[in-house]
Motif scaffolding. Structure first.
Motif, PDB file in Angstrom:
ATOM      1  N   LEU A 121      30.982  34.164  87.116  1.00  0.00           N
ATOM      2  CA  LEU A 121      30.816  35.374  86.309  1.00  0.00           C
ATOM      3  C   LEU A 121      31.707  36.448  86.892  1.00  0.00           C
ATOM      4  O   LEU A 121      31.706  36.681  88.099  1.00  0.00           O
ATOM      5  CB  LEU A 121      29.358  35.847  86.311  1.00  0.00           C
ATOM      6  CG  LEU A 121      29.089  37.212  85.665  1.00  0.00           C
ATOM      7  CD1 LEU A 121      29.393  37.175  84.167  1.00  0.00           C
ATOM      8  CD2 LEU A 121      27.642  37.647  85.890  1.00  0.00           C
ATOM      9  N   SER A 134      38.713  35.639  80.882  1.00  0.00           N
ATOM     10  CA  SER A 134      38.084  34.782  79.882  1.00  0.00           C
ATOM     11  C   SER A 134      39.048  33.712  79.390  1.00  0.00           C
ATOM     12  O   SER A 134      38.665  32.559  79.178  1.00  0.00           O
ATOM     13  CB  SER A 134      37.593  35.639  78.707  1.00  0.00           C
ATOM     14  OG  SER A 134      36.956  34.849  77.742  1.00  0.00           O
ATOM     15  N   PHE A 139      33.815  33.067  82.777  1.00  0.00           N
ATOM     16  CA  PHE A 139      32.933  33.875  81.939  1.00  0.00           C
ATOM     17  C   PHE A 139      32.972  35.320  82.424  1.00  0.00           C
ATOM     18  O   PHE A 139      32.774  35.592  83.615  1.00  0.00           O
ATOM     19  CB  PHE A 139      31.503  33.338  81.977  1.00  0.00           C
ATOM     20  CG  PHE A 139      30.529  34.210  81.233  1.00  0.00           C
ATOM     21  CD1 PHE A 139      30.719  34.501  79.893  1.00  0.00           C
ATOM     22  CD2 PHE A 139      29.440  34.751  81.882  1.00  0.00           C
ATOM     23  CE1 PHE A 139      29.832  35.322  79.220  1.00  0.00           C
ATOM     24  CE2 PHE A 139      28.545  35.562  81.216  1.00  0.00           C
ATOM     25  CZ  PHE A 139      28.750  35.847  79.875  1.00  0.00           C
ATOM     26  N   SER A 175      35.685  29.365  77.405  1.00  0.00           N
ATOM     27  CA  SER A 175      34.819  30.503  77.705  1.00  0.00           C
ATOM     28  C   SER A 175      33.385  30.225  77.276  1.00  0.00           C
ATOM     29  O   SER A 175      32.436  30.605  77.967  1.00  0.00           O
ATOM     30  CB  SER A 175      35.336  31.761  76.997  1.00  0.00           C
ATOM     31  OG  SER A 175      36.598  32.125  77.492  1.00  0.00           O
ATOM     32  N   ARG A 176      33.228  29.568  76.135  1.00  0.00           N
ATOM     33  CA  ARG A 176      31.878  29.246  75.662  1.00  0.00           C
ATOM     34  C   ARG A 176      31.195  28.270  76.616  1.00  0.00           C
ATOM     35  O   ARG A 176      30.007  28.403  76.922  1.00  0.00           O
ATOM     36  CB  ARG A 176      31.927  28.674  74.252  1.00  0.00           C
ATOM     37  CG  ARG A 176      30.534  28.508  73.624  1.00  0.00           C
ATOM     38  CD  ARG A 176      30.633  28.085  72.179  1.00  0.00           C
ATOM     39  NE  ARG A 176      31.197  26.764  72.031  1.00  0.00           N
ATOM     40  CZ  ARG A 176      31.668  26.277  70.887  1.00  0.00           C
ATOM     41  NH1 ARG A 176      31.661  27.017  69.811  1.00  0.00           N
ATOM     42  NH2 ARG A 176      32.152  25.055  70.829  1.00  0.00           N
ATOM     43  N   ALA A 179      30.083  30.120  79.633  1.00  0.00           N
ATOM     44  CA  ALA A 179      28.874  30.916  79.372  1.00  0.00           C
ATOM     45  C   ALA A 179      27.635  30.027  79.352  1.00  0.00           C
ATOM     46  O   ALA A 179      26.576  30.396  79.871  1.00  0.00           O
ATOM     47  CB  ALA A 179      29.020  31.663  78.041  1.00  0.00           C
ATOM     48  N   LEU A 252      25.124  37.627  77.272  1.00  0.00           N
ATOM     49  CA  LEU A 252      25.691  36.280  77.243  1.00  0.00           C
ATOM     50  C   LEU A 252      26.093  35.973  75.813  1.00  0.00           C
ATOM     51  O   LEU A 252      25.243  35.887  74.935  1.00  0.00           O
ATOM     52  CB  LEU A 252      24.666  35.247  77.718  1.00  0.00           C
ATOM     53  CG  LEU A 252      24.512  35.038  79.227  1.00  0.00           C
ATOM     54  CD1 LEU A 252      23.320  34.125  79.496  1.00  0.00           C
ATOM     55  CD2 LEU A 252      25.772  34.442  79.828  1.00  0.00           C
ATOM     56  N   ASN A 254      29.766  34.531  73.177  1.00  0.00           N
ATOM     57  CA  ASN A 254      30.952  33.692  73.084  1.00  0.00           C
ATOM     58  C   ASN A 254      32.177  34.519  73.468  1.00  0.00           C
ATOM     59  O   ASN A 254      32.417  35.575  72.931  1.00  0.00           O
ATOM     60  CB  ASN A 254      31.110  33.182  71.650  1.00  0.00           C
ATOM     61  CG  ASN A 254      32.026  31.980  71.588  1.00  0.00           C
ATOM     62  OD1 ASN A 254      32.262  31.332  72.578  1.00  0.00           O
ATOM     63  ND2 ASN A 254      32.515  31.698  70.410  1.00  0.00           N
ATOM     64  N   SER A 257      31.888  39.177  76.980  1.00  0.00           N
ATOM     65  CA  SER A 257      30.611  39.808  76.702  1.00  0.00           C
ATOM     66  C   SER A 257      30.685  41.292  76.998  1.00  0.00           C
ATOM     67  O   SER A 257      31.256  41.726  77.982  1.00  0.00           O
ATOM     68  CB  SER A 257      29.505  39.189  77.565  1.00  0.00           C
ATOM     69  OG  SER A 257      29.228  37.893  77.123  1.00  0.00           O
TER      70      SER A 257
END
Length: 260
Positions: A121, A134, A139, A175-176, A179, A252, A254, A257
């Motif tokens: 993160l 990203s 993330f 990126s998804r 996450a 959180l 897609n 954020s």
């Protein structure tokens, strides 16, 4: 050029189990100030770091051998703050912030510092930094002034159910996936605590759809190991009012954020 300094005042976390969180120093501490002052002012992300630390403290209280902990790394790309590296380090000591390492890099090389340290993160107040991270599969959450008004006693994570677990193709699938992986780790942390008085709270918000969509999202999250504390179905309504009421630390979703 990336320079990393280990904080010898803090017990280092288990690299294989810890949840690695990188925060820019400009988000934690205010730039500028009196050069004669050894302590930086508190930035917008200060309550967030306190909340992360509170989760760690509770986890260790429940189990002194716990290894699933937040591992915070402070990243400095601001040239002015890099010249005040000793001031930043002494400020974390002054405030009692549990920062494991300090990374100093240029704007061009900060992505390298994230990848070298396997960050899960990345928290920043710079939209360009968040986008670049990203795109590299880290993330990222974009922080703003709202974070300064979030509680420091409980880490509040909002999940955007409309995007995190979508089954359709995403413009940024890496990126998804990042996450989803991060949320699963937080879900495992949440399971360490009871239903009440938890230092970590999940909030599900569905911007579209009705109760059925919300129920499906809850089941999907549960299948990924994430138990939600609160759920809200807005049915197309604006999200700003609920954000101001719930005051989550980050979202959180897609891609990048933010709380806008």
């Amino acid at each position: 050029m990336v320079s990393t300094i280990q904080n010898t005042d803090v017990k280092q976390k288990d690299a294989d189990r810890a949840v690695l969180v990188a925060v820019t120093s400009r988000a934690v501490f205010e730039s500028g100030g009196d050069d004669g002052d050894d302590v930086c002012g508190e930035g917008v992300a200060f309550p967030l770091l306190q909340a992360l630390q509170k989760v760690n403290e509770r986890l260790l209280k429940e189990n002194p051998a716990e290894s699933l902990l937040f591992d915070v790394v402070l990243i400095t790309t601001d040239s002015q703050q890099q010249q005040q590296s000793s001031r930043i380090i002494s400020s974390t000591r002054h405030y009692g912030l549990e920062v494991s390492r300090f990374c100093f890099s240029s704007q061009e090389d900060f992505i390298e510092s994230l990848l070298i340290n396997n960050m899960q993160l990345f928290l920043t107040t710079d939209g360009n930094e968040a986008r670049r991270a990203s795109q590299e599969g880290v993330f990222s959450a974009l922080l703003d002034q709202q974070i300064a008004f979030c509680p420091s006693e409980q880490l509040r994570v909002m999940i955007c159910g409309d995007t995190v677990f979508r089954s359709d193709a995403s413009p940024m699938p890496v990126s998804r996936q990042a996450a989803q992986g991060f949320s699963a780790q937080l879900g495992e942390m949440r399971q360490r605590f009871g239903m009440s008085d938890s230092p970590l709270s999940f909030i599900l918000v569905m911007s579209r759809g009705g109760r059925e969509s919300c129920g499906e999202a809850l089941l999907k999250l549960r299948s990924h190991g994430v138990s939600v504390d609160e759920a809200y179905c807005l049915a197309g309504g604006p999200r700003s009012p609920i954000l101001s009421l719930l005051r989550p630390h980050f979202l959180l979703s897609n891609g990048i954020s933010g709380l806008e």
